[in-house]
Scaffold this motif. Sequence first.
Motif, PDB file in Angstrom:
ATOM      1  N   CYS A  16       3.626   3.428   0.976  1.00  0.00           N
ATOM      2  CA  CYS A  16       4.839   3.243   0.179  1.00  0.00           C
ATOM      3  C   CYS A  16       6.014   3.495   1.132  1.00  0.00           C
ATOM      4  CB  CYS A  16       4.886   4.218  -0.986  1.00  0.00           C
ATOM      5  SG  CYS A  16       6.517   4.309  -1.732  1.00  0.00           S
ATOM      6  N   CYS A  19       8.022   7.090   0.025  1.00  0.00           N
ATOM      7  CA  CYS A  19       7.424   8.429   0.175  1.00  0.00           C
ATOM      8  C   CYS A  19       6.432   8.489   1.329  1.00  0.00           C
ATOM      9  CB  CYS A  19       6.768   8.866  -1.131  1.00  0.00           C
ATOM     10  SG  CYS A  19       5.426   7.788  -1.634  1.00  0.00           S
ATOM     11  N   CYS A  50       5.316   2.634  -4.424  1.00  0.00           N
ATOM     12  CA  CYS A  50       4.421   3.288  -5.366  1.00  0.00           C
ATOM     13  C   CYS A  50       5.146   3.482  -6.690  1.00  0.00           C
ATOM     14  CB  CYS A  50       3.889   4.609  -4.800  1.00  0.00           C
ATOM     15  SG  CYS A  50       5.026   5.984  -4.953  1.00  0.00           S
ATOM     16  N   CYS A  53       7.792   6.398  -6.900  1.00  0.00           N
ATOM     17  CA  CYS A  53       9.093   6.124  -6.279  1.00  0.00           C
ATOM     18  C   CYS A  53       9.863   5.105  -7.105  1.00  0.00           C
ATOM     19  CB  CYS A  53       8.918   5.606  -4.858  1.00  0.00           C
ATOM     20  SG  CYS A  53       8.346   6.907  -3.765  1.00  0.00           S
TER      21      CYS A  53
HETATM   22 ZN   LIG Z   1       6.336   6.212  -3.012  1.00  0.00          ZN
END
Ligand SMILES: [Zn+2]
Length: 251
Positions: A16, A19, A50, A53
């Motif tokens: 991702c 993150c 993701c 997020c």
């Molecule tokens: Zn993420």
Amino acid sequence: MFHKKIIKNIDYGCLCPICLNYFDQRDNSLLTFDHNPPKSLGGKDDVLTCETCNNVAGHKIDKELLTALKEIEINGFKANTKFRKRIKNDSTKNETVTADFTIGKNNEIVMNLIKQDSNPVAYDNFIKSKSMSYSNPMFFTDEPFYSGWTTGYKFTIEKEQKSDERLSSICLLKIAYLIAYQKLGHIFLFNQNLDKVREQIKFPEREIIKNPFWIHFDFPDECLGLNLITIPKELKCFLIIFDLETKAGKY
Ligand SMILES: [Zn+2]
């Protein structure tokens, strides 16, 4: 605001970009394809992040940017906008009257007073506060029936600010960061200087970057996307240029 597709063919898994968590094929349901810039702001290209997020960082700040742009349009009476405002003049004393404004495509303004949402005394006083003014008809020779008298209302519009300027600029930062990632791919994520940017996008409420700034300037279309500033050395940076689009205009 966001849509999901079944993600196939992630043979080697993926990171991702916000993150930096790793997801393999079994984690498909934890990933989301989303438009960047957000769809509500005219974005078309997809980016994979993701779900966490996307929800935590994404939607909260996307909404702020949309609200901020709407406020700019309303306060500027931009063509093709509709909005509700509280208005007042001397006759309404400390009370207000509610009015719906519609700005047409040629900037013509239509105002409708909303009785049920207004203070009843202020509403009646406002209606009576109509004033007459006179202009010499000699200067309006294009209008054959113009007598010189016009009637009108004088009033002020209450300005309200609902959007959070800081969260809106973090949304701009997120859009720019994801555009750079879309262009440069995973290699962009390993730049440690961007840790702070990622941290700021992940936690929009915290003050990790002081005063994130952005420029509102009409760059030529060929500059759209990722630009590298290399000279002078002190200003070495990525300059990411993108368009945003609302129902009423382009930025
Ligand atoms: Zn993420």
